[in-house]
Design a protein around this motif. Structure first.
Motif, short mmCIF file in Angstrom:
data_model
loop_
_atom_site.label_atom_id
_atom_site.label_comp_id
_atom_site.label_asym_id
_atom_site.label_seq_id
_atom_site.Cartn_x
_atom_site.Cartn_y
_atom_site.Cartn_z
N UNK A 1 3.43 -1.55 3.98
CA UNK A 1 3.05 -0.18 3.66
C UNK A 1 4.26 0.69 3.42
N UNK A 2 4.03 1.77 2.69
CA UNK A 2 5.10 2.72 2.36
C UNK A 2 4.54 4.13 2.45
N UNK A 3 5.29 5.03 3.08
CA UNK A 3 4.83 6.40 3.20
C UNK A 3 6.03 7.34 3.31
N UNK B 1 0.84 -1.19 0.00
CA UNK B 1 0.00 0.00 0.00
C UNK B 1 0.88 1.25 0.00
N UNK B 2 0.79 2.05 -1.06
CA UNK B 2 1.56 3.28 -1.17
C UNK B 2 0.84 4.41 -0.48
N UNK B 3 1.61 5.34 0.10
CA UNK B 3 1.02 6.43 0.89
C UNK B 3 0.07 5.84 1.92
N UNK B 4 0.58 4.89 2.68
CA UNK B 4 -0.27 4.07 3.56
C UNK B 4 -0.79 4.82 4.77
N UNK B 5 -0.26 6.02 5.05
CA UNK B 5 -0.72 6.76 6.21
C UNK B 5 -0.47 5.99 7.50
#
Length: 232
Positions: free
Chosen positions: A60-62, A39-43
């Motif tokens: 996740x990545x943010x 999940x990109x821009x996972x918050x």
């Protein structure tokens, strides 16, 4: 750069009105039991926490370290463990390919240029397995128009929110967020940029679905456009 700093500590409470179940329900038809999901821009990782609790392999990545610290605490509370990467979604490098990559809550609209969007799509392509899915949303022209002059004022238990959105250019919005907590006030500003579906670099993907506001199709008055692509 649109990386939440102090606002990150208030993010979950401000966004608590979102129905995350809608995003989970939208994605699940494209997931299999053992699929790997990035999940990109996972918050603060609410979305992928819900997927993890359903048994999926997630990470996740943010761009915001503040946000990821909160996501890590949320993992501990839920007795979960999954990778979180502090990277830029447009040019990240991971030594892994995924079955599904997601990017929601109009995060693509935070990219400041079409070149950045193209970089991101190319990076996603390089991190997808053959026939993997890229599932994301962008805001529509309808929402762009609605938010040309918009203000939200809310009182929360420990703070007050004053969120003003104005049109900064024909294709961009400026969000000014003020958090008032006791005698202290801090402000942060963020920009979002409008992109048409025809702007998106889709040449290496098969278009599987376009949905407006989680419906079966897309109408011009829909505010959120959800798109499912499959790697060719």
């Amino acid at each position: 750069m649109n990386a939440y700093k102090k606002f990150g500590y208030y993010y979950d409470e401000v966004m608590s009105q979102l129905n995350y179940d809608l995003w989970v329900e939208f994605v699940e038809p494209y997931l299999k039991k053992d699929d790997s999901i990035l999940d990109l821009a996972c918050g603060t990782a609410t979305f992928i926490t819900m997927l993890k609790l359903k048994g999926y392999d997630v990470c996740g990545l943010d761009l915001s370290q503040t946000i990821l610290e909160i996501a890590s605490e949320k993992m501990k509370i839920n007795h979960l463990d999954f990778p979180l990467y502090n990277m830029d979604m447009k040019d990240f490098k991971l030594n892994k390919k995924f079955d599904v990559i997601t990017c929601f809550f109009d995060s693509i609209n935070f990219l400041a240029s079409l070149d950045d969007v193209k970089k991101m799509f190319n990076t996603v392509l390089n991190h997808l397995k053959p026939n993997g899915y890229f599932i994301f949303d962008i805001f529509s022209k309808e929402l762009m128009t609605e938010y040309e002059h918009n203000q939200i004022k809310e009182d929360y238990i420990t703070f007050k929110l004053d969120w003003q959105t104005k049109k900064a250019s024909p294709t961009s919005l400026r969000h000014k967020i003020a958090i008032i907590e006791g005698d202290e006030t801090f402000c942060e500003s963020y920009y979002e940029y409008y992109y048409k579906i025809s702007d998106l670099p889709l040449e290496h993907f098969k278009l599987i679905k376009i949905s407006g506001d989680f419906n079966d199709d897309y109408q011009e008055n829909d505010e959120r456009i959800l798109i499912v692509l499959q790697k060719l």
